[in-house]
Motif scaffolding. Structure first.
Motif, PDB file in Angstrom:
ATOM      1  N   ARG A 135       0.847  -1.201   0.000  1.00 39.59           N
ATOM      2  CA  ARG A 135       0.000   0.000   0.000  1.00 39.59           C
ATOM      3  C   ARG A 135       0.887   1.258   0.000  1.00 39.59           C
ATOM      4  O   ARG A 135       1.729   1.422   0.866  1.00 39.59           O
ATOM      5  N   THR A 190      -0.367   5.384  12.286  1.00 35.94           N
ATOM      6  CA  THR A 190      -1.400   4.968  11.331  1.00 35.94           C
ATOM      7  C   THR A 190      -1.753   3.492  11.509  1.00 35.94           C
ATOM      8  O   THR A 190      -2.925   3.115  11.445  1.00 35.94           O
ATOM      9  N   SER A 220       4.721   3.193   6.980  1.00 37.69           N
ATOM     10  CA  SER A 220       3.938   4.234   7.643  1.00 37.69           C
ATOM     11  C   SER A 220       4.458   4.380   9.071  1.00 37.69           C
ATOM     12  O   SER A 220       5.431   3.734   9.453  1.00 37.69           O
ATOM     13  N   SER A 221       3.784   5.227   9.830  1.00 39.78           N
ATOM     14  CA  SER A 221       4.165   5.392  11.233  1.00 39.78           C
ATOM     15  C   SER A 221       3.462   4.344  12.091  1.00 39.78           C
ATOM     16  O   SER A 221       2.468   3.737  11.655  1.00 39.78           O
TER      17      SER A 221
HETATM   18  N1  PCA Z   1       0.592   7.996   8.039  1.00 34.07           N
HETATM   19  C1  PCA Z   1       0.054   8.459   6.791  1.00 34.07           C
HETATM   20  C2  PCA Z   1       1.161   9.208   6.136  1.00 34.07           C
HETATM   21  C3  PCA Z   1       2.378   8.940   6.919  1.00 34.07           C
HETATM   22  C4  PCA Z   1       1.894   8.220   8.125  1.00 34.07           C
HETATM   23  O1  PCA Z   1       2.582   7.934   9.093  1.00 34.07           O
HETATM   24  C5  PCA Z   1      -0.375   7.339   5.929  1.00 34.07           C
HETATM   25  O2  PCA Z   1       0.007   6.182   6.162  1.00 34.07           O
HETATM   26  O3  PCA Z   1      -1.071   7.599   4.951  1.00 34.07           O
END
Ligand code: PCA
Length: 329
Positions: free
Chosen positions: A169, A212, A208-209
């Motif tokens: 993703r 999320t 991602s973090s």
């Molecule tokens: N979360 C968002 C952008 C960066 C993050 O950590 C995401 O996954 O869309």
């Protein structure tokens, strides 16, 4: 009879309250779309910012937040602000690198992988980013970094070779490119939709973090989170420039104060949320820990290619950002 009388008193009181609450000026109502879930720290911060503006201007400007992509999906928010469909909103600018490579400055692998470095990188990039936004009829109010980006999988991964063929993703050009260079198959999905995508098998991995993954309860489908600290992308709260120029000087000052507070509060929340969400992923049953050496060295190679590509695309502006950043270190 008694009941009716009581009811009427209630109505009369409400009517009175309404009359006294009507202000002597025409209140402006601003809609503020945000892409991420209501419980996400950026969204909570946006709600506090909106309240600060509404209170500070005594309701002359009333901001209503619409989180979770409920008014506009993430990818459409920027255009909605530019064209005046909404007055204000929040967007991950690295999602618009096709408009200007400069917007990708915050998603360069391993250039500024800590909160400290990310702050310096933003200082270096700020004039360039604001100049592009100004040309696009946008005025920046504040921005807040996401926590460091790591890799999610539904299997153990020890090297880039282990990533081959995985459905990945992506949320911007950089993440899609990362997938291509590591042999994965990228599919663009908004953060608000990722748990659904993982549950249905449309995707089985992402970068991602912890935030999320935690917000989206990805432990329901995924098993591993590798701390990679690849970059800290930023969310930007922007207002339509025409709307902004119509705001009185007094209200501009109030909004700027609310924005400065939001920036500091958001940064702190992002830092605090990093460990909190790693713990949350672990409690959900995921294995959470640093990526191994072999995986890291493979990712660094891919990162070097991506950095060179970005510098090529962003030209003199990109080089100036990186040079200024390095001079601050
Ligand atoms: N979360 C968002 C952008 C960066 C993050 O950590 C995401 O996954 O869309």
């Amino acid at each position: 009879m008694k009941r009716t009388a009581k009811l009427m008193t209630g109505v009369a009181t409400a009517a009175l309250a309404l009359t006294t609450a009507i202000p002597a000026f025409a209140a402006e109502k601003w809609d503020m779309p945000m892409a991420y879930s209501a419980s996400n720290f950026h969204s909570e911060n946006g709600v506090t910012f909106a309240q600060c503006v509404t209170d500070g201007t005594s309701g002359e400007i009333e901001i209503t937040v619409h989180p979770g992509g409920s008014l506009f999906a993430g990818a459409d928010i920027k255009r909605a602000i530019q064209t005046g469909q909404v007055q204000i909103g929040e967007r991950l600018l690295s999602g618009h690198q096709n408009e200007s490579a400069v917007f990708g400055f915050d998603s360069i692998p391993f250039l500024a992988p800590s909160f400290d470095d990310s702050g310096k990188l933003w200082e270096a990039a700020k004039p360039k980013v604001e100049a592009v936004l100004e040309e696009q009829n946008l005025h920046l109010l504040y921005n807040v970094p996401w926590p460091p980006q790591g890799l999610y999988f539904k299997k153990e991964v020890n090297s880039v070779a282990d990533m081959a063929g995985v459905k990945f993703r992506s949320y911007n050009n950089t993440t899609a490119r990362l997938a291509e260079l590591t042999g994965m198959a990228p599919v663009t999905i908004e953060a608000a939709e990722v748990s659904q995508a993982f549950a249905t098998g449309v995707a089985e991995s992402m970068i991602s973090s912890g935030a999320t993954g935690y917000d989206q309860k990805v432990w329901e489908s995924l098993t591993h989170y590798y701390e990679v600290d690849a970059w800290l992308p930023r969310n930007y709260v922007m207002v339509n420039a025409d709307v902004w120029s119509g705001v009185s000087d007094a209200n501009k000052e109030i909004i700027n104060t609310c924005a400065t507070e939001a920036e500091a509060r958001g940064l702190q929340a992002s830092k605090d949320y990093t460990q909190f969400t790693y713990d949350g992923l672990r409690e959900g049953g995921m294995a959470v820990g640093p990526a191994g050496e072999e995986l890291m060295s493979g990712l660094r190679e891919v990162g070097a290619t991506m950095t060179a590509e970005w510098l090529e695309a962003a030209g003199d502006d990109g080089k100036a950002i990186v040079d200024d950043f390095k001079a601050m270190k």
